[in-house]
Design a protein around this motif. Structure first.
Motif, short mmCIF file in Angstrom:
data_model
loop_
_atom_site.label_atom_id
_atom_site.label_comp_id
_atom_site.label_asym_id
_atom_site.label_seq_id
_atom_site.Cartn_x
_atom_site.Cartn_y
_atom_site.Cartn_z
N LEU A 47 0.86 -1.17 0.00
CA LEU A 47 0.00 0.00 0.00
C LEU A 47 0.90 1.23 0.00
N ARG A 48 0.69 2.14 -0.96
CA ARG A 48 1.46 3.38 -1.05
C ARG A 48 0.53 4.56 -0.81
N LEU A 49 0.99 5.49 0.04
CA LEU A 49 0.19 6.64 0.41
C LEU A 49 1.02 7.91 0.25
N GLY A 50 0.50 8.86 -0.49
CA GLY A 50 1.09 10.19 -0.59
C GLY A 50 2.47 10.27 -1.20
N GLY A 51 2.98 9.21 -1.77
CA GLY A 51 4.31 9.24 -2.35
C GLY A 51 5.43 9.15 -1.32
N TYR A 52 5.09 9.08 -0.02
CA TYR A 52 6.13 9.00 1.00
C TYR A 52 5.91 7.86 2.00
N CYS A 53 4.80 7.17 1.91
CA CYS A 53 4.51 6.05 2.80
C CYS A 53 4.40 4.76 1.98
N ARG A 54 5.22 3.77 2.34
CA ARG A 54 5.16 2.47 1.68
C ARG A 54 4.93 1.43 2.76
N LEU A 55 3.81 0.73 2.69
CA LEU A 55 3.46 -0.27 3.69
C LEU A 55 3.41 -1.64 3.03
N LEU A 56 4.19 -2.57 3.57
CA LEU A 56 4.19 -3.95 3.12
C LEU A 56 3.29 -4.73 4.05
N LEU A 57 2.23 -5.32 3.51
CA LEU A 57 1.21 -5.99 4.30
C LEU A 57 1.36 -7.50 4.15
N ARG A 84 7.48 1.94 5.86
CA ARG A 84 8.66 2.72 5.47
C ARG A 84 8.19 4.11 5.12
N ILE A 85 8.57 5.08 5.95
CA ILE A 85 8.08 6.45 5.81
C ILE A 85 9.25 7.37 5.52
N GLN A 86 9.20 8.11 4.42
CA GLN A 86 10.26 9.06 4.08
C GLN A 86 10.10 10.31 4.92
N PRO A 87 11.19 10.80 5.52
CA PRO A 87 11.09 11.98 6.39
C PRO A 87 10.83 13.27 5.60
N THR A 106 10.76 6.91 9.21
CA THR A 106 11.36 5.75 9.85
C THR A 106 10.95 4.48 9.11
N GLU A 107 11.49 3.38 9.58
CA GLU A 107 11.04 2.06 9.14
C GLU A 107 10.75 1.27 10.40
N PHE A 108 9.53 0.72 10.48
CA PHE A 108 9.16 -0.03 11.67
C PHE A 108 8.17 -1.12 11.30
N ILE A 109 8.09 -2.13 12.17
CA ILE A 109 7.21 -3.27 11.96
C ILE A 109 6.20 -3.29 13.10
N VAL A 137 11.22 -1.06 15.87
CA VAL A 137 11.73 0.04 15.07
C VAL A 137 13.05 -0.39 14.43
N ILE A 138 13.10 -0.37 13.10
CA ILE A 138 14.32 -0.71 12.37
C ILE A 138 15.25 0.49 12.33
N SER A 139 14.72 1.66 11.95
CA SER A 139 15.51 2.89 11.91
C SER A 139 14.59 4.06 12.22
N GLY A 140 15.16 5.15 12.67
CA GLY A 140 14.37 6.33 13.00
C GLY A 140 13.75 6.21 14.38
N ALA A 141 12.59 6.81 14.56
CA ALA A 141 11.92 6.80 15.86
C ALA A 141 10.41 6.88 15.67
N VAL A 142 9.68 6.30 16.62
CA VAL A 142 8.23 6.42 16.65
C VAL A 142 7.79 6.80 18.05
N ALA A 143 6.79 7.65 18.12
CA ALA A 143 6.15 7.97 19.40
C ALA A 143 4.89 7.12 19.49
N TYR A 144 4.66 6.52 20.64
CA TYR A 144 3.49 5.66 20.77
C TYR A 144 2.62 6.10 21.94
N ASN A 145 1.34 5.81 21.79
CA ASN A 145 0.35 5.96 22.85
C ASN A 145 -0.50 4.70 22.74
#
Length: 196
Positions: A47-57, A84-87, A106-109, A137-145
């Motif tokens: 799934l690709r969103l906005g040209g900067y988000c690539r999600l492998l499902l 996989r999100i391009q900054p 970042t890239e995260f699973i 988290v593979i690279s970068g950072a994520v904030a979670y709630n």
């Protein structure tokens, strides 16, 4: 006016998926509308969103496309997604049954699962739905709630979150702030101990 090259890209999906519920009808077979629920088959999908988000499902994953231009969001109902999100190009939020994961680049699973207790582990009359969310988290950072817990995970870190929607013993107060993973059913608890 935006030229064709400058238009914000519509969500696109490829691979083994089908639309199982839809608030909007897609205009092209590879275009996915916001509000549509995708069920992924064997072999997975992308799934690709906005040209900067690539999600492998992964296979047996269910997601709902949410969000809007430059504020993309996907609701992960079940299964596993590699994001996989391009900054610097926009905002991305991954919604789960336990809360949200906010990302800039970042890239995260992430995995959402509903573990079933084994026979004899729990009074089935008391059991309701339990969800487990795992973030790596593979690279970068994520904030979670997630599951009443707020924090930040950076590259190389992972954490599991769980919340059970059932009546039953709670964790002892001495475990508040515990970071790690507990798997099992709490049989009883004391002031500074519990039986798992």
């Amino acid at each position: 006016w935006l030229t064709v090259a400058q238009r914000y890209p519509e969500p696109r999906a490829t691979g083994a998926f089908r639309i199982v519920e839809s608030e909007n009808a897609p205009t092209r077979p590879d275009t996915v509308g916001r509000g549509q629920r995708l069920a992924v088959g064997a072999g997975g999908a992308e799934l690709r969103l906005g040209g900067y988000c690539r999600l492998l499902l992964d296979a047996d994953t269910r997601v709902v496309v949410r969000g809007e231009a430059r504020k993309e969001a996907v609701e992960l109902e079940h299964g596993r997604v590699v994001s996989r999100i391009q900054p610097g190009r926009g905002h991305f939020t991954l919604l789960t049954p336990l809360g949200a994961i906010e990302v800039k680049g970042t890239e995260f699973i992430t995995t959402v699962d509903y573990p079933e207790p084994r026979k004899g582990e729990k009074d089935m009359g008391r059991l309701k739905k339990a969800a487990t969310v795992t973030v790596m988290v593979i690279s970068g950072a994520v904030a979670y709630n997630l599951a009443d817990s707020v924090g930040l995970l950076t590259g190389g870190m992972s954490q599991a979150f769980a919340r059970h929607d059932e009546e039953g013993p709670a964790l002892p107060d001495a475990l508040n702030g515990f970071k790690g993973m507990l798997i099992g059913t709490i049989a009883s608890k004391g002031e500074r101990e519990f039986v798992l």
